[in-house]
Write a protein that holds these residues in place. Structure first.
Motif: not given
Length: 411
Positions: A207-210, A219-221, A272-274, A279-280
């Protein structure tokens, strides 16, 4: 619950020691040459649970669920073989947690299917060091993250100690290469592995900012987020433990005197991804490390024995990460203590206590878990009954209380 207590009491009184077994030797080992240097061995085990939980939520249709339920906690077959002293192959398959809710009419759906837990090949560099690869269990972090399910002292493993299960691996096994060995009383295991793409958060996006989600490889490969690194290192002060296989013993029932201290780690760069407020996406490194100590020794000359274990584990899955009530960025302390009673009978009894305290960063709160139980060893770990009461308090939620009776046999 009263009915289950009565059933447990009846079983424990009606039935009169592997670690400590007088009836079980090397198992089913088949030599394929005269001196036994070429062989294969087969191990099979099953664990059946009867469980009472009066706090179960309503089912998907809004109906109340039964307090008492049955399940096949584990059904496994493990085989390994050596054709020469330098080469070994191991295969381990089975199923887990089969119950009335996930069984299928003709045994074709996921929960009813056998799958490979381990498949690896190994080459011995010399007497004390080996390298191997495949779907393997030479894990990092702690003794509990390398726990054998054949000889756990408590009813089951401490769930948060299997810290990567379903996030970066397949059921606590990674696909990769490992190096393991011993230098005197010092043992080590290190590995480099591929992270799984389709994990427990396969459909999640941050989530954006979450908070972070464990979605780095997807998501990043795989170039930026595809590899994991793990290791566990321990020093034994008394009797040495075998590291022929990766599965750590939970209790020796007084057949060894062992005192080990260990340290381990797991690292997944960009695991992990934030997402920022626009939304970046950006990656966050997953970092887990632990310190632990294990003591197991006979007491006196009448068959008594003490087993004790303590673990501190620090978990960083990314910003404010949580997944269910199992995985959180935060810290964990776990300890358990068991005592084999000095009774003069073929059956051995081992009452035990366990306690967990977890710090959960995202909730700024804690989770605690308390367990009390007893093992009745009819033939060591090869045939035993376990009765355990457990209470889990997660942050501000009501405590969940569970009573479980397990019957286990392995050959």
């Amino acid at each position: 619950m009263k009915k289950l207590f009565a059933t447990a009491a009846l079983l424990l009184s009606a039935l009169s020691f592997s670690q400590g077994s007088p009836d079980y030797g090397g198992g089913l080992k088949v030599n394929i040459n005269e001196d036994g240097s070429k062989y294969f061995r087969i191990i099979s085990w099953a664990q059946f649970w009867a469980q009472n939980n009066s706090d179960r939520p309503l089912d998907a249709n809004g109906n109340e669920q039964s307090d008492t339920n049955f399940s096949l906690r584990r059904a496994r077959i493990l085989m390994y073989s050596q054709i020469t002293k330098d080469f070994m192959i191991l295969t381990h398959f089975g199923l887990n947690s089969l119950n009335g809710d996930n069984m299928s009419p003709v045994g074709t759906k996921d929960a009813a299917q056998l799958f490979f837990h381990d498949v690896w090949a190994q080459y011995s560099l010399n007497k004390n060091h080996a390298i191997g690869g495949g779907l393997h269990y030479w894990n990092g972090i702690s003794r509990l993250n390398n726990q054998s399910t054949l000889n756990i002292m408590t009813l089951d493993n401490q769930r948060q100690a299997w810290a990567t299960l379903g996030l970066s691996d397949q059921f606590a096994r990674h696909m990769g290469v490992y190096l393991k060995g011993a230098l005197g009383k010092f043992q080590y295991r290190i590995s480099v592995n591929d992270a799984v793409t389709n994990n427990l958060q396969a459909t999640s996006v941050p989530v954006n900012g979450g908070p972070a989600t464990y979605t780095g490889r997807r998501l990043l490969g795989s170039k930026d987020a595809g590899k994991t690194f793990a290791g566990y290192f321990e020093y034994g002060f008394y009797d040495s433990e075998s590291n022929f296989l990766p599965y750590k013993v939970g209790s020796y029932l007084g057949t060894k005197k062992v005192f080990n201290i260990g340290a381990g780690f797991f690292a997944h760069p960009n695991g992990s991804v934030v997402a920022d407020n626009s939304g970046n996406l950006s990656g966050e490194d997953v970092k887990i490390f632990a310190l632990d100590a294990f003591y197991d020794a006979p007491i006196g000359t009448k068959g008594a024995a003490l087993t004790a274990y303590a673990l501190y584990q620090n978990n960083d899955y990314g910003k404010d990460f949580t997944l269910g009530t199992t995985y959180e960025t935060g810290s964990l302390f776990h300890g358990h203590l068991g005592y084999v009673l000095p009774v003069k009978s073929k059956a051995k009894f081992q009452p035990y206590l366990s306690y967990d305290s977890r710090k959960i960063d995202a909730l700024k709160d804690n989770a605690t878990q308390f367990g009390i139980g007893t093992n009745m060893y009819l033939s060591g770990h090869n045939a035993k009954l376990t009765l355990e009461y457990q209470s889990l308090k997660y942050a501000t939620s009501d405590a969940v209380n569970t009573l479980t009776l397990q019957a286990m046999i392995y050959l």
